[in-house]
Design an enzyme around this catalytic site. Sequence first.
Site, PDB file in Angstrom:
ATOM      1  N   LEU A   1     -52.171 -30.707 -13.245  1.00 16.15           N
ATOM      2  CA  LEU A   1     -50.761 -30.384 -13.492  1.00 16.15           C
ATOM      3  C   LEU A   1     -50.575 -28.869 -13.375  1.00 16.15           C
ATOM      4  O   LEU A   1     -50.414 -28.160 -14.358  1.00 16.15           O
ATOM      5  CB  LEU A   1     -50.347 -30.899 -14.869  1.00 16.15           C
ATOM      6  N   HIS A   2     -50.662 -28.376 -12.131  1.00 14.01           N
ATOM      7  CA  HIS A   2     -50.537 -26.950 -11.858  1.00 14.01           C
ATOM      8  C   HIS A   2     -49.494 -26.721 -10.784  1.00 14.01           C
ATOM      9  O   HIS A   2     -49.229 -27.587  -9.965  1.00 14.01           O
ATOM     10  CB  HIS A   2     -51.884 -26.367 -11.392  1.00 14.01           C
ATOM     11  N   ALA A   3     -48.903 -25.539 -10.780  1.00 15.10           N
ATOM     12  CA  ALA A   3     -47.959 -25.060  -9.765  1.00 15.10           C
ATOM     13  C   ALA A   3     -46.932 -26.098  -9.346  1.00 15.10           C
ATOM     14  O   ALA A   3     -46.056 -26.440 -10.111  1.00 15.10           O
ATOM     15  CB  ALA A   3     -48.717 -24.501  -8.576  1.00 15.10           C
TER      16      ALA A   3
END
Length: 87
Positions: free
Chosen positions: A14-16
């Site tokens: 759950l990044h960028a």
Amino acid sequence: MYTQEITVNNEVGLHARPATFFIQKANEFKSGVWVEKEDRRVNAKSLLGVLSLGIVKGTSIKLIADGSDEKEAVDTLVELVNNNFGE
């Protein structure tokens, strides 16, 4: 209050970009929405909050909502995570 636990399985966690999709979807609901990882809980409508959890592939998280559309909010976010954030 409605909660559901789920495992993040997309490659980058759950990044960028996935986090942005997640937050945009969470903001569509009136209910308060939170993401919990281990003993930390953050507002699911906050990019910095969600990114601060450091959610990577294989991480188990709990989605929590409280309000008039709580079940719909959690179910929609679970579906987004299960579909690897549309990637």
